[in-house]
Design a protein around this motif. Sequence first.
Motif, PDB file in Angstrom:
ATOM      1  N   PRO A   1       0.739  -1.271   0.121  1.00  0.00           N
ATOM      2  CA  PRO A   1       0.029  -0.013  -0.152  1.00  0.00           C
ATOM      3  C   PRO A   1       0.959   1.222  -0.019  1.00  0.00           C
ATOM      4  O   PRO A   1       0.342   2.206  -0.379  1.00  0.00           O
TER       5      PRO A   1
ATOM      6  N   ASP B   1      -7.381  -8.344  -1.917  1.00  0.00           N
ATOM      7  CA  ASP B   1      -7.155  -7.274  -1.140  1.00  0.00           C
ATOM      8  C   ASP B   1      -6.586  -5.867  -2.037  1.00  0.00           C
ATOM      9  O   ASP B   1      -5.568  -5.470  -2.097  1.00  0.00           O
TER      10      ASP B   1
ATOM     11  N   ASP C   1     -11.605  -4.148   5.952  1.00  0.00           N
ATOM     12  CA  ASP C   1     -11.673  -2.929   7.001  1.00  0.00           C
ATOM     13  C   ASP C   1     -12.810  -1.995   6.296  1.00  0.00           C
ATOM     14  O   ASP C   1     -13.133  -1.248   7.215  1.00  0.00           O
ATOM     15  N   ALA C   2     -12.506  -1.810   5.076  1.00  0.00           N
ATOM     16  CA  ALA C   2     -13.269  -0.633   4.211  1.00  0.00           C
ATOM     17  C   ALA C   2     -14.688  -1.207   3.975  1.00  0.00           C
ATOM     18  O   ALA C   2     -15.422  -0.468   3.421  1.00  0.00           O
TER      19      ALA C   2
ATOM     20  N   LEU D   1      -7.518  -3.059  -2.050  1.00  0.00           N
ATOM     21  CA  LEU D   1      -7.042  -1.707  -1.451  1.00  0.00           C
ATOM     22  C   LEU D   1      -5.519  -1.667  -0.792  1.00  0.00           C
ATOM     23  O   LEU D   1      -4.883  -0.841  -0.666  1.00  0.00           O
ATOM     24  N   SER D   2      -5.040  -3.041  -0.780  1.00  0.00           N
ATOM     25  CA  SER D   2      -3.598  -3.166  -0.770  1.00  0.00           C
ATOM     26  C   SER D   2      -2.806  -2.989  -1.643  1.00  0.00           C
ATOM     27  O   SER D   2      -1.574  -2.547  -2.275  1.00  0.00           O
ATOM     28  N   ALA D   3      -3.228  -3.715  -2.922  1.00  0.00           N
ATOM     29  CA  ALA D   3      -2.737  -4.027  -4.229  1.00  0.00           C
ATOM     30  C   ALA D   3      -2.830  -3.179  -5.517  1.00  0.00           C
ATOM     31  O   ALA D   3      -1.804  -3.258  -6.092  1.00  0.00           O
ATOM     32  N   LEU D   4      -3.892  -2.395  -5.240  1.00  0.00           N
ATOM     33  CA  LEU D   4      -4.077  -1.547  -6.652  1.00  0.00           C
ATOM     34  C   LEU D   4      -3.499  -0.018  -6.399  1.00  0.00           C
ATOM     35  O   LEU D   4      -3.372   0.495  -5.444  1.00  0.00           O
ATOM     36  N   PRO D   5      -3.366   0.581  -7.675  1.00  0.00           N
ATOM     37  CA  PRO D   5      -3.187   1.963  -7.473  1.00  0.00           C
ATOM     38  C   PRO D   5      -3.830   2.782  -6.680  1.00  0.00           C
ATOM     39  O   PRO D   5      -5.071   2.503  -6.606  1.00  0.00           O
TER      40      PRO D   5
ATOM     41  N   ASN E   1       1.986   1.761  -3.676  1.00  0.00           N
ATOM     42  CA  ASN E   1       0.813   1.940  -4.257  1.00  0.00           C
ATOM     43  C   ASN E   1       0.276   3.530  -4.405  1.00  0.00           C
ATOM     44  O   ASN E   1      -0.436   4.041  -4.840  1.00  0.00           O
TER      45      ASN E   1
ATOM     46  N   ALA F   1      -7.878   2.088  -5.798  1.00  0.00           N
ATOM     47  CA  ALA F   1      -8.196   1.490  -4.315  1.00  0.00           C
ATOM     48  C   ALA F   1      -9.238   2.576  -3.708  1.00  0.00           C
ATOM     49  O   ALA F   1     -10.381   2.174  -2.957  1.00  0.00           O
TER      50      ALA F   1
ATOM     51  N   ARG G   1      -9.556 -13.756   5.836  1.00  0.00           N
ATOM     52  CA  ARG G   1      -8.665 -12.864   7.065  1.00  0.00           C
ATOM     53  C   ARG G   1      -8.794 -11.492   6.700  1.00  0.00           C
ATOM     54  O   ARG G   1      -9.207 -10.990   5.573  1.00  0.00           O
ATOM     55  N   ARG G   2      -8.676 -10.841   7.679  1.00  0.00           N
ATOM     56  CA  ARG G   2      -8.631  -9.274   7.774  1.00  0.00           C
ATOM     57  C   ARG G   2      -7.648  -8.532   6.931  1.00  0.00           C
ATOM     58  O   ARG G   2      -6.517  -9.027   6.560  1.00  0.00           O
ATOM     59  N   SER G   3      -8.163  -7.595   6.124  1.00  0.00           N
ATOM     60  CA  SER G   3      -7.315  -6.887   5.163  1.00  0.00           C
ATOM     61  C   SER G   3      -7.854  -5.418   5.093  1.00  0.00           C
ATOM     62  O   SER G   3      -8.736  -5.045   5.636  1.00  0.00           O
ATOM     63  N   LEU G   4      -6.843  -4.739   4.209  1.00  0.00           N
ATOM     64  CA  LEU G   4      -7.557  -3.205   4.161  1.00  0.00           C
ATOM     65  C   LEU G   4      -8.886  -3.312   3.208  1.00  0.00           C
ATOM     66  O   LEU G   4      -9.598  -2.205   3.494  1.00  0.00           O
TER      67      LEU G   4
ATOM     68  N   ALA H   1     -13.041   2.055  -2.297  1.00  0.00           N
ATOM     69  CA  ALA H   1     -13.107   2.357  -1.002  1.00  0.00           C
ATOM     70  C   ALA H   1     -14.530   2.873  -0.711  1.00  0.00           C
ATOM     71  O   ALA H   1     -15.035   2.971   0.495  1.00  0.00           O
TER      72      ALA H   1
ATOM     73  N   GLN I   1     -10.276   6.515   2.373  1.00  0.00           N
ATOM     74  CA  GLN I   1     -11.817   7.074   2.782  1.00  0.00           C
ATOM     75  C   GLN I   1     -12.065   8.455   2.468  1.00  0.00           C
ATOM     76  O   GLN I   1     -13.287   8.637   2.607  1.00  0.00           O
TER      77      GLN I   1
END
Lengths: 130, 407
Positions: free
Chosen positions: A86, B326, B356-357, B328-332, A89, B336, B350-353, B340, A129
């Motif tokens: 992140p 995930d 969470d969103a 939100l972690s892996a994309l530009p 990114n 993301a 499992r929990r990830s970004l 979101a 967000q």
Amino acid sequence: MASEVAVTIVTVRDIFQDEAGRKSRFSDEYKNLSALIILDKQDLAQLGAKDGQKLLVKNDVGSVIVAARTSEDDAHPGLAFMYNSPWSNQLVSDDVCDGSIPGNKRIKATLSIAEGNVTQISELQARMQS
Amino acid sequence: MAICTGCSLLCEDIVAALENGAFSHVKNLCRKGHSHFQAAFTERTVPMIDGEKVDLDRAIAKAAEILKSAKSPLLYGWSNSTLEAQAAGIRLAEKLGATIDDTSSFCQGILTERILSGKIPTCTLDDVRNYADTTIFWGSDPSSSHPRHLSRFSYYPRGEKRQKSYEEERTCIAVDVRKSATAKLCSNYYFRVAPGGDAQFMEAILAVLEGKIPKVGDKKKMIELSSVLKKTEWGAIFPGLGMIYSLQDNMELFERLLAKLNEITTFKVIPMVGHYNMRGFNELMLEKTGFINRVSFKDGAVAHGPEHSALAAAKTCDTALVIGSDPLSALPFGTARALARQPLIAIDPRRSLTTDAAKVVIPSAISGLEAGGTAVRMDGVTIKFEPIIGTLLLSDEQIITRIMEAI
């Protein structure tokens, strides 16, 4: 010495960072292995920075504070590496070419000595967000 | 024996013993696989709506309600789901008139498409183990991405025709922008290219193979490379994202290089697919829609194109279901953030970004550990697996089916 140094960042993989991310995206271990930029000695010297120095990496897309790591590779001034995360990114444009391939492998950015701490994952989440 | 779904090698020789709800003994797992197995016991998701814990039925009902009322939903992820779940996902996309895409869209899809259409010659990893005397890691670093690739298939093993293996019979070559862990192993045959310089390097190889002077690279080293390639009896190339992202839409040049190499000897290609069942999704989509990814079923028709890629659709959709991924972690960042801001439905163990969103979180069983099914290895070999841990959690397939029933 320069207050800013321009680099091209290529995102790459690392088994140890991958392992940390699989364990938890929210751990200090993952942050410490992700929020870093691997630089040639010459670029670090130009900034007057040392290994572990906090650097502000910014471009038109965004900015992030990460730790500097000295590259062990053959000389590659102007070329930097970040692990896919992140943090990297934040700097990747999603203005894609026709092949819909983002610019992870050729990120243009500038580096300068940072005042603050490494950007936290919670801050990156808040930016998404906002 | 268990199967590891930590990457697309789908290693089938994993020994894992459970005691008191944890692994007491594991054997044959790589570092990546080990963390994949251990992660089964940490940061697991629970059913949630707007950050509040709810029961599973409510979460599924809410997901169905959001999808039903959406005008342009995006269904994204899929590369970490079984073929059975992917098939259910394609049915759900059809039912909703949704856009469906997976990670191959900005990963190995551009190459996989050419392999599935027969434009690029391919083989199995078992062929590589048995016959390959030259392996080229081009913009790929299996020591980091697929840690057992070298030991099971491409460098160290003693194959049927390669009993003297890496000591005498196998040569590995790395083409990369950095001296990766794999490039260090290739020592004398590491070729450093500038970012975006892969096309020039391919032109240089074509030139030396034709007896011309190459325009880039150390001429002596390039002539040596040409000699190794010409002497190769059976070669394999493993392109990674480094090559794909560098070539972008110039894949014809790679096809030209392969054609030239195959005039001289035999060279096959296996893309270094990351997620364990990305190739399965591509094959299934091709069978069901005629395209490997980036499909919209809007108004009952099948439409395909870059405008239906996850990167584009993230900005035009009004809701997104994300499964086993995930973004939100892996994309530009821009993509993301666009995701979101949507009412997100995240199906993930499992929990990830992304979880969470998400507006709705639906926990799932981990394929290979807690859920059985079928997947396609990076080389196209189909592998079935059974769960090794008992769970009450639903599989991806069961969750998608429940959502479809609720709709």
